[in-house]
Design a protein around this motif. Structure first.
Motif, PDB file in Angstrom:
ATOM      1  N   HIS A   1       0.925  -1.115  -0.045  1.00 37.20           N
ATOM      2  CA  HIS A   1       0.045   0.073  -0.006  1.00 37.20           C
ATOM      3  C   HIS A   1       0.855   1.134  -0.010  1.00 37.20           C
ATOM      4  O   HIS A   1       0.564   2.128  -0.625  1.00 37.20           O
ATOM      5  CB  HIS A   1      -1.202  -0.131   1.189  1.00 37.20           C
ATOM      6  CG  HIS A   1      -1.877   1.241   1.466  1.00 37.20           C
ATOM      7  ND1 HIS A   1      -1.297   2.148   2.275  1.00 37.20           N
ATOM      8  CD2 HIS A   1      -2.765   1.456   0.748  1.00 37.20           C
ATOM      9  CE1 HIS A   1      -2.301   3.195   2.375  1.00 37.20           C
ATOM     10  NE2 HIS A   1      -3.103   2.703   1.189  1.00 37.20           N
ATOM     11  N   SER A   2       1.835   1.304   0.730  1.00 35.63           N
ATOM     12  CA  SER A   2       2.943   2.408   0.768  1.00 35.63           C
ATOM     13  C   SER A   2       4.390   1.914   1.613  1.00 35.63           C
ATOM     14  O   SER A   2       4.391   0.781   1.937  1.00 35.63           O
ATOM     15  CB  SER A   2       2.244   3.536   1.539  1.00 35.63           C
ATOM     16  OG  SER A   2       1.948   3.115   3.114  1.00 35.63           O
ATOM     17  N   GLY A   3       5.224   2.617   1.464  1.00 40.79           N
ATOM     18  CA  GLY A   3       6.562   2.505   1.796  1.00 40.79           C
ATOM     19  C   GLY A   3       7.331   2.066   0.696  1.00 40.79           C
ATOM     20  O   GLY A   3       7.013   2.186  -0.492  1.00 40.79           O
ATOM     21  N   ARG A   4       8.698   1.725   0.997  1.00 38.97           N
ATOM     22  CA  ARG A   4       9.766   1.569  -0.099  1.00 38.97           C
ATOM     23  C   ARG A   4      10.372   0.372   0.195  1.00 38.97           C
ATOM     24  O   ARG A   4      10.587  -0.205   1.424  1.00 38.97           O
ATOM     25  CB  ARG A   4      10.604   2.773  -0.453  1.00 38.97           C
ATOM     26  CG  ARG A   4      10.110   3.816  -0.576  1.00 38.97           C
ATOM     27  CD  ARG A   4      10.759   4.753  -1.216  1.00 38.97           C
ATOM     28  NE  ARG A   4      12.394   4.829  -0.562  1.00 38.97           N
ATOM     29  CZ  ARG A   4      13.395   5.438  -1.051  1.00 38.97           C
ATOM     30  NH1 ARG A   4      13.580   5.702  -2.425  1.00 38.97           N
ATOM     31  NH2 ARG A   4      14.397   5.591  -0.348  1.00 38.97           N
ATOM     32  N   ILE A   5      10.678  -0.731  -0.852  1.00 43.65           N
ATOM     33  CA  ILE A   5      11.372  -1.529  -0.798  1.00 43.65           C
ATOM     34  C   ILE A   5      12.713  -1.160  -1.638  1.00 43.65           C
ATOM     35  O   ILE A   5      12.500  -1.366  -3.056  1.00 43.65           O
ATOM     36  CB  ILE A   5      10.585  -2.884  -1.306  1.00 43.65           C
ATOM     37  CG1 ILE A   5       9.740  -3.409  -0.263  1.00 43.65           C
ATOM     38  CG2 ILE A   5      11.626  -4.171  -1.085  1.00 43.65           C
ATOM     39  CD1 ILE A   5       8.720  -4.199  -0.684  1.00 43.65           C
ATOM     40  N   LEU A   6      13.774  -1.387  -1.197  1.00 46.38           N
ATOM     41  CA  LEU A   6      15.118  -0.858  -1.932  1.00 46.38           C
ATOM     42  C   LEU A   6      15.935  -2.252  -1.976  1.00 46.38           C
ATOM     43  O   LEU A   6      16.089  -3.301  -1.046  1.00 46.38           O
ATOM     44  CB  LEU A   6      15.724  -0.147  -1.338  1.00 46.38           C
ATOM     45  CG  LEU A   6      15.160   1.450  -1.139  1.00 46.38           C
ATOM     46  CD1 LEU A   6      15.924   2.309  -0.327  1.00 46.38           C
ATOM     47  CD2 LEU A   6      14.735   1.750  -2.629  1.00 46.38           C
ATOM     48  N   PHE A   7      16.381  -2.816  -3.455  1.00 39.11           N
ATOM     49  CA  PHE A   7      17.378  -3.929  -3.359  1.00 39.11           C
ATOM     50  C   PHE A   7      18.683  -3.387  -3.913  1.00 39.11           C
ATOM     51  O   PHE A   7      18.440  -2.863  -5.240  1.00 39.11           O
ATOM     52  CB  PHE A   7      16.834  -4.795  -4.176  1.00 39.11           C
ATOM     53  CG  PHE A   7      17.371  -6.387  -4.077  1.00 39.11           C
ATOM     54  CD1 PHE A   7      17.947  -6.899  -2.771  1.00 39.11           C
ATOM     55  CD2 PHE A   7      17.763  -6.697  -5.445  1.00 39.11           C
ATOM     56  CE1 PHE A   7      18.459  -8.154  -3.107  1.00 39.11           C
ATOM     57  CE2 PHE A   7      18.511  -8.145  -5.414  1.00 39.11           C
ATOM     58  CZ  PHE A   7      18.815  -8.789  -3.927  1.00 39.11           C
TER      59      PHE A   7
END
Ligand code: ADP
Ligand code: MG
Length: 237
Positions: free
Chosen positions: A54-60
């Motif tokens: 829904h929201s937030g961030r995922i960084l790889f």
């Protein structure tokens, strides 16, 4: 390597994950613990691209992969073994493994070679190579789905409750296997109900409660915390 920032995941009106932060470093083994319904599987599914946050961030590796489709996440280097242990029952072990490679468009020769090198770590699968997946025991099926995920040559492996429903001796074997995989240089985010074993194996751990991170620290810190039990019982969510 993996950084999750303020991640919120909803199922319709219900927020299953309510703004969590977590990270996994290169070659790190991190455990994600918590009672049933805490939001552990939902978190893994969001990282693997199977559910859209829904929201937030995922960084790889610094790249924003939030909302990326599962195939793209696999291509980026993230593989997941879901708790459903979905072996293709009518396909042989070999076919199951090759599918794990084909899914992200690797060539057949490369897949065959990968399978061969994996078999040193999964000798029981070599013995069962031409048996239908459905004829394997629970522990063997768990090894098969882990090996199938490894066919994608991930750099981050997400494991959801690999010991679920297995006898104690088999559980030990699965944990040894996870440790060996980890020594190949990959990073592992391990969701487990078996907190004792998961904390022994982990460099660091997070404990979820009702969609939030209630505690985090090194495996030893979390294992030694007097709050662990009450978090599991949902009293400090
Ligand atoms: N597909 C779904 N639809 C609606 N609610 C779900 C779904 N999957 C899980 N949930 C709810 O989200 C919450 C977190 O579930 P889950 O991530 O599976 O927890 P865990 O893996 O920690 O047991 C629970 O309250 C669960 O009932
Ligand atoms: Mg779960």
């Amino acid at each position: 390597m993996l950084v999750v920032e303020n991640l919120v995941v909803r199922y319709g009106p219900v927020a299953a994950v309510k703004g969590i932060d977590l990270a996994v470093g290169e070659n790190e083994m991190v455990s994600l613990l918590g009672a049933n319904g805490a939001g552990k599987s939902t978190t893994l599914l969001a990282i693997a691209g199977a559910i859209r946050p829904h929201s937030g961030r995922i960084l790889f590796d610094g790249a924003d992969i939030t909302g990326m489709k599962a195939e793209k996440a696999v291509a980026a280097g993230i593989a997941m073994v879901p708790e459903t242990r979905d072996v293709f029952a009518d396909l042989t072990v070999r076919e199951n493994l090759l599918l794990g490679g084909f899914i992200h468009r690797r060539r057949r020769a490369a897949c065959e070679q990968e399978m061969e090198s994996l078999m040193t770590m999964f000798p029981v699968l070599r013995e069962r190579m031409h048996q239908p997946g459905g004829t394997l025991s629970g522990g063997e099926q768990q090894q098969l789905v882990i090996a199938r995920a490894m066919m994608a040559r991930p750099r981050l492996l997400l494991l959801d409750e690999p010991s679920l429903g297995l006898a104690p001796l088999i559980v030990n074997h699965i944990f040894e296997l996870i440790e060996r995989l980890r020594r190949t240089g990959i990073a592992i985010l391990l969701v487990e109900q078996n907190a004792t074993k998961a904390l022994q194996a982990a460099d660091r751990a997070y404990v979820m409660s009702l969609g939030t991170i209630a505690m985090s620290g090194t495996g030893a810190e979390v294992a030694g915390s007097s709050d662990l039990e009450s978090i599991y019982l949902g009293r400090s969510g």
